[in-house]
Scaffold this active site. Structure first.
Site, PDB file in Angstrom:
ATOM      1  N   ARG A  71      12.113  -6.091   5.399  1.00 13.18           N
ATOM      2  CA  ARG A  71      12.055  -4.617   5.259  1.00 13.18           C
ATOM      3  C   ARG A  71      13.006  -3.938   6.246  1.00 13.18           C
ATOM      4  O   ARG A  71      13.088  -4.315   7.401  1.00 13.18           O
ATOM      5  CB  ARG A  71      10.622  -4.126   5.525  1.00 13.18           C
ATOM      6  N   ARG A  79      11.411  -2.132  11.618  1.00 14.05           N
ATOM      7  CA  ARG A  79      10.267  -1.594  12.361  1.00 14.05           C
ATOM      8  C   ARG A  79       9.924  -2.544  13.507  1.00 14.05           C
ATOM      9  O   ARG A  79      10.002  -3.755  13.342  1.00 14.05           O
ATOM     10  CB  ARG A  79       9.062  -1.476  11.409  1.00 14.05           C
ATOM     11  N   LYS A 105       0.825  -1.215   0.000  1.00 13.44           N
ATOM     12  CA  LYS A 105       0.000   0.000   0.000  1.00 13.44           C
ATOM     13  C   LYS A 105       0.858   1.263   0.000  1.00 13.44           C
ATOM     14  O   LYS A 105       0.657   2.165  -0.807  1.00 13.44           O
ATOM     15  CB  LYS A 105      -0.926   0.037   1.227  1.00 13.44           C
ATOM     16  N   ARG A 114      -0.597  -9.237  13.134  1.00 11.82           N
ATOM     17  CA  ARG A 114      -1.132  -8.209  12.219  1.00 11.82           C
ATOM     18  C   ARG A 114      -1.956  -8.875  11.116  1.00 11.82           C
ATOM     19  O   ARG A 114      -2.994  -8.366  10.709  1.00 11.82           O
ATOM     20  CB  ARG A 114       0.019  -7.391  11.611  1.00 11.82           C
TER      21      ARG A 114
HETATM   22  P1  AP5 Z   1       4.857  -1.520   1.893  1.00  9.21           P
HETATM   23  O1  AP5 Z   1       4.619  -0.732   0.661  1.00  9.21           O
HETATM   24  O2  AP5 Z   1       5.472  -0.822   3.061  1.00  9.21           O
HETATM   25  O3  AP5 Z   1       3.505  -2.238   2.337  1.00  9.21           O
HETATM   26  P2  AP5 Z   1       2.334  -1.701   3.250  1.00  9.21           P
HETATM   27  O4  AP5 Z   1       1.116  -2.425   2.819  1.00  9.21           O
HETATM   28  O5  AP5 Z   1       2.293  -0.214   3.273  1.00  9.21           O
HETATM   29  O6  AP5 Z   1       2.870  -2.297   4.629  1.00  9.21           O
HETATM   30  P3  AP5 Z   1       2.819  -1.717   6.096  1.00  9.21           P
HETATM   31  O7  AP5 Z   1       3.563  -2.717   6.935  1.00  9.21           O
HETATM   32  O8  AP5 Z   1       3.304  -0.308   6.170  1.00  9.21           O
HETATM   33  O9  AP5 Z   1       1.291  -1.795   6.348  1.00  9.21           O
HETATM   34  P4  AP5 Z   1       0.522  -1.878   7.659  1.00  9.21           P
HETATM   35  O10 AP5 Z   1      -0.859  -1.750   7.181  1.00  9.21           O
HETATM   36  O11 AP5 Z   1       0.765  -3.031   8.552  1.00  9.21           O
HETATM   37  O12 AP5 Z   1       1.164  -0.707   8.497  1.00  9.21           O
HETATM   38  P5  AP5 Z   1       0.646   0.716   8.899  1.00  9.21           P
HETATM   39  O13 AP5 Z   1       1.824   1.558   8.985  1.00  9.21           O
HETATM   40  O14 AP5 Z   1      -0.494   1.143   8.056  1.00  9.21           O
HETATM   41  O15 AP5 Z   1       5.727  -2.796   1.483  1.00  9.21           O
HETATM   42  C1  AP5 Z   1       6.179  -3.718   2.484  1.00  9.21           C
HETATM   43  C2  AP5 Z   1       7.490  -4.346   2.022  1.00  9.21           C
HETATM   44  O16 AP5 Z   1       7.247  -5.104   0.839  1.00  9.21           O
HETATM   45  C3  AP5 Z   1       8.571  -3.318   1.648  1.00  9.21           C
HETATM   46  O17 AP5 Z   1       9.821  -3.829   2.035  1.00  9.21           O
HETATM   47  C4  AP5 Z   1       8.483  -3.212   0.119  1.00  9.21           C
HETATM   48  O18 AP5 Z   1       9.724  -2.890  -0.479  1.00  9.21           O
HETATM   49  C5  AP5 Z   1       8.043  -4.632  -0.248  1.00  9.21           C
HETATM   50  N1  AP5 Z   1       7.210  -4.653  -1.449  1.00  9.21           N
HETATM   51  C6  AP5 Z   1       6.184  -3.800  -1.758  1.00  9.21           C
HETATM   52  N2  AP5 Z   1       5.637  -4.126  -2.948  1.00  9.21           N
HETATM   53  C7  AP5 Z   1       6.324  -5.220  -3.408  1.00  9.21           C
HETATM   54  C8  AP5 Z   1       6.218  -6.018  -4.574  1.00  9.21           C
HETATM   55  N3  AP5 Z   1       5.299  -5.787  -5.519  1.00  9.21           N
HETATM   56  N4  AP5 Z   1       7.075  -7.059  -4.715  1.00  9.21           N
HETATM   57  C9  AP5 Z   1       8.016  -7.326  -3.753  1.00  9.21           C
HETATM   58  N5  AP5 Z   1       8.175  -6.593  -2.609  1.00  9.21           N
HETATM   59  C10 AP5 Z   1       7.325  -5.553  -2.436  1.00  9.21           C
HETATM   60  O19 AP5 Z   1       0.047   0.425  10.344  1.00  9.21           O
HETATM   61  C11 AP5 Z   1       0.883   0.056  11.433  1.00  9.21           C
HETATM   62  C12 AP5 Z   1       0.039  -0.071  12.689  1.00  9.21           C
HETATM   63  O20 AP5 Z   1      -0.574   1.190  13.000  1.00  9.21           O
HETATM   64  C13 AP5 Z   1      -1.132  -1.058  12.619  1.00  9.21           C
HETATM   65  O21 AP5 Z   1      -0.731  -2.390  12.901  1.00  9.21           O
HETATM   66  C14 AP5 Z   1      -2.064  -0.483  13.696  1.00  9.21           C
HETATM   67  O22 AP5 Z   1      -1.639  -0.834  14.983  1.00  9.21           O
HETATM   68  C15 AP5 Z   1      -1.882   1.017  13.535  1.00  9.21           C
HETATM   69  N6  AP5 Z   1      -2.862   1.603  12.577  1.00  9.21           N
HETATM   70  C16 AP5 Z   1      -2.577   2.219  11.391  1.00  9.21           C
HETATM   71  N7  AP5 Z   1      -3.714   2.618  10.783  1.00  9.21           N
HETATM   72  C17 AP5 Z   1      -4.729   2.245  11.603  1.00  9.21           C
HETATM   73  C18 AP5 Z   1      -6.144   2.349  11.515  1.00  9.21           C
HETATM   74  N8  AP5 Z   1      -6.756   2.920  10.449  1.00  9.21           N
HETATM   75  N9  AP5 Z   1      -6.893   1.842  12.521  1.00  9.21           N
HETATM   76  C19 AP5 Z   1      -6.312   1.277  13.604  1.00  9.21           C
HETATM   77  N10 AP5 Z   1      -4.978   1.132  13.755  1.00  9.21           N
HETATM   78  C20 AP5 Z   1      -4.191   1.614  12.751  1.00  9.21           C
END
Ligand code: AP5
Length: 214
Positions: free
Chosen positions: A125, A158, A13, A169
């Site tokens: 990552r 992270r 994402k 997660r």
């Molecule tokens: P990346 O692009 O970072 O993926 P992502 O989906 O953004 O992953 P996140 O870990 O950031 O998502 P998340 O939803 O768990 O975390 P968030 O910060 O929102 O890619 C990941 C890896 O894969 C990278 O190394 C990249 O290079 C690689 N990659 C990408 N595309 C690829 C491809 N096509 N092929 C190969 N490799 C690839 O949330 C963190 C925490 O915050 C949550 O757990 C929760 O506690 C809290 N939180 C955030 N938002 C909310 C909400 N709305 N409600 C409640 N709690 C929330």
């Protein structure tokens, strides 16, 4: 243009949303990034959120909806929501917030990636503690181990990218977030994207999915 990027943790994402936002001049709003910044600044939001994020649980809906209300103040500019909404309560709350200003979401891009690929991606990552550049030990490794190519800063993992927290997660995603796919499908807004493809192929699928939005 007003878009939502939906998908499991590590589905890509953030990577794809940042690129699309830059090209289309949209605001990139990541609730995860906002919460991590609050933790760094040790604000009361950060102190509350850390307890949940460290173990891979969701931050309570009322906290997240309060935060989103503050962020979505500029009704005219287009945006990409990344990592929000994550529950049906948040999706309904967003609909209410937007309808108050006569706005609506144009499309929800749902990135589908297998759980096994996600575990591989997230355990590999790494981020730079100085400039924030992102690396992946498998697909985008730094030239020198644990050192940022960009600024020489130290790379770190992270806190929630440990194998144990990733499993939780994913569990939380399947239980609480996946059901909102139907919420958006029933409104005719969901576009399914195969997120297992390589970066450029995923981006190509996304640009085709948004091409018909005015
Ligand atoms: P990346 O692009 O970072 O993926 P992502 O989906 O953004 O992953 P996140 O870990 O950031 O998502 P998340 O939803 O768990 O975390 P968030 O910060 O929102 O890619 C990941 C890896 O894969 C990278 O190394 C990249 O290079 C690689 N990659 C990408 N595309 C690829 C491809 N096509 N092929 C190969 N490799 C690839 O949330 C963190 C925490 O915050 C949550 O757990 C929760 O506690 C809290 N939180 C955030 N938002 C909310 C909400 N709305 N409600 C409640 N709690 C929330």
């Amino acid at each position: 243009m007003k878009l939502i990027f939906l998908g499991a943790p590590g589905s890509g994402k953030g990577t794809q949303a940042k690129k699309l936002a830059q090209i289309l001049n949209l605001e990139h709003i990541s609730t995860g990034d906002i919460l991590r910044e609050a933790i760094k600044e040790q604000t009361s939001l950060g102190v509350q959120a850390k307890v949940y994020m460290d173990v891979g649980e969701l931050v309570p809906d009322e906290i997240i909806l309060g935060l989103i209300k503050e962020v979505l103040t500029d009704g005219n500019k287009g945006f990409i929501l990344d990592g929000f909404p994550r529950t049906t309560t948040q999706a309904v709350g967003l609909e209410n917030i937007l309808s108050e200003s006569g706005m609506g979401i144009d499309k929800v891009l749902n990135l589908n990636v297998s759980d096994s690929a996600i575990v591989e991606r997230l355990t590999a990552r790494r981020l730079c503690d100085n400039c924030g550049s992102e690396y992946n030990l498998k697909t985008r490794p730094p030239a020198i181990d644990e050192v940022c190519d960009n600024c020489g800063g130290k790379l770190y993992r992270r806190d929630d990218d440990s194998a144990e927290v990733i499993q939780n997660r994913l569990l939380v995603y399947h239980r609480k977030t996946e059901p909102i796919k139907n919420f958006y499908r029933s409104r005719g807004l969901l576009a399914d994207i195969d997120g297992n493809q390589d970066f450029d192929e995923v981006f190509g699928s996304i640009t085709r999915a948004v091409a018909d939005i005015k």
